[in-house]
Design a protein around this motif. Structure first.
Motif, PDB file in Angstrom:
ATOM      1  N   UNK A 162       0.865  -1.184   0.000  1.00 19.44           N
ATOM      2  CA  UNK A 162       0.000   0.000   0.000  1.00 19.44           C
ATOM      3  C   UNK A 162       0.898   1.229   0.000  1.00 19.44           C
ATOM      4  N   UNK A 163       1.925   1.174   0.841  1.00 15.24           N
ATOM      5  CA  UNK A 163       3.068   2.075   0.748  1.00 15.24           C
ATOM      6  C   UNK A 163       4.169   1.254   0.096  1.00 15.24           C
ATOM      7  N   UNK A 164       4.764   1.742  -0.950  1.00 13.73           N
ATOM      8  CA  UNK A 164       5.712   0.954  -1.734  1.00 13.73           C
ATOM      9  C   UNK A 164       6.779   0.309  -0.860  1.00 13.73           C
ATOM     10  N   UNK A 165       6.906  -1.006  -0.984  1.00 14.24           N
ATOM     11  CA  UNK A 165       7.953  -1.735  -0.296  1.00 14.24           C
ATOM     12  C   UNK A 165       7.685  -2.008   1.161  1.00 14.24           C
ATOM     13  N   UNK A 166       6.474  -1.745   1.663  1.00 13.73           N
ATOM     14  CA  UNK A 166       6.191  -1.940   3.084  1.00 13.73           C
ATOM     15  C   UNK A 166       4.863  -2.666   3.282  1.00 13.73           C
TER      16      UNK A 166
END
Length: 338
Positions: A162-166
């Motif tokens: 949803x948040x890139x890479x997390x």
């Protein structure tokens, strides 16, 4: 390990694919209780299930012990049919599932939550209530998974990218039906449990370097760990208790139960093959054992060539799981009086 590999591993864990092995440690007869009292009242029974299924499993039991949810697999000539099973006492309802779906928690009202897959291959959570399966709202992501529900109907879980890479912690508040919100939690959070007062537990951080945490109803976040401990995973919570595993260096780890009131902990019996659930009295289950305090006992029903696995425990002590006799089908079981 790269993030895509991590995501596949966590997704496989969340969905509990029925096509994979259900094997656990082979059990023996029940051991004696402290003081020499045998588990004479601890009994195992088979839950009713569709006779034409290849395997069936009881995944979760509600805090009262009245409601149980699980899965089954019906093998066809051309295609397999996956089923969701919902028990109320001895009555079972079967619902055909699109692909492989799995219940992950159930509350005292019999509301079940679980994880499945959308047609796009992205994780899609669902809820079963009033005799119907309904999809939960989601955010744009590469996969959404639910992990726990409390008696108020609040649901927690997490989304990937949803948040890139997390990973991002999520909550579906019962007070605001049809909504999902990003949880104010540590970066890369994966909530794994929610208690009836709204306390949320989970883990956060990159793969293999997790930090356990607890989020209080007032929004304060505290660490869940042990002195000198390293990477920490939190498997779930009920009442004032949370359970998990703490790595002490290298490959050495210990299973623990935390008291959420003050963060104190108890080291659990390392004879437990793992941890799958805890009830409001702090009793834990995992593999073929049930644990109280810092001791554990083997559940009856296993033996040579017979695997048993405890999945979930109610506040009344009812345990549900599976029994697998060699060269025969996997069947859903319930233990009482243990």
């Amino acid at each position: 390990m790269n993030r895509s590999t991590r995501r596949r591993m966590l997704a496989a864990t969340a969905t509990g694919l029925l096509a994979t092995s259900l094997g656990v440690a082979v059990s023996a007869t029940a051991t004696a209780a402290p003081g020499g009292t045998a588990l004479r009242t601890c009994k195992i029974s088979t839950l009713p299930y569709p006779a034409d299924t290849y395997r069936a499993d009881a995944n979760v039991v509600d805090p009262t012990g009245r409601y149980v949810a699980g899965t089954a697999l019906r093998v066809g000539e051309t295609d397999n049919q996956y089923l969701l099973l919902f028990w109320h006492g001895q009555q079972v309802t079967e619902v055909e599932a699109e692909g492989m779906s799995e219940p992950v928690d159930i509350n005292a009202d019999g509301v079940v939550i679980g994880n499945g897959w959308a047609e796009t291959g992205i994780g899609q959570p669902w809820r079963y209530r009033g005799g119907k399966v309904e999809l939960l709202p989601v955010l744009p992501s590469t996969g959404i998974f639910v992990t726990a529900i409390n008696d108020a109907g609040d649901i927690v879980g997490y989304g990937s990218d949803i948040v890139a890479g997390e990973y991002v912690g999520l909550r579906w508040p019962a007070a605001r039906p049809g909504t999902v919100e990003v949880l104010d939690a540590p970066v890369d959070a994966q909530p794994t449990g929610i208690t009836d007062n709204g306390t949320i537990v989970g883990q956060a951080g990159p793969f293999g370097d997790w930090n356990g945490w607890v989020r209080r109803p007032n929004g304060r976040v505290d660490a869940l760990t042990v002195p000198g401990g390293g990477s920490t995973t939190v498997a779930g919570a009920e009442g004032r208790w949370a359970i998990g595993r703490v790595w002490l260096g290298g490959t050495t780890s210990t299973m623990v139960r935390w008291d959420l009131r003050n963060g104190s902990y108890t080291t659990l019996d390392q004879e437990l093959p793992g941890l799958t659930d805890v009830n409001a009295k702090g009793v834990v289950v995992g593999g073929d054992r049930v644990g109280r305090g810092n001791t554990s006992r083997v559940l009856p029903g296993g033996g040579t060539g017979v695997n048993i696995g405890a999945r979930s425990i109610s506040d009344s002590g009812t345990v549900v799981g599976f029994r697998n006799v060699r060269d025969d089908r996997v069947t859903p079981v319930r233990w009482t009086g243990c």
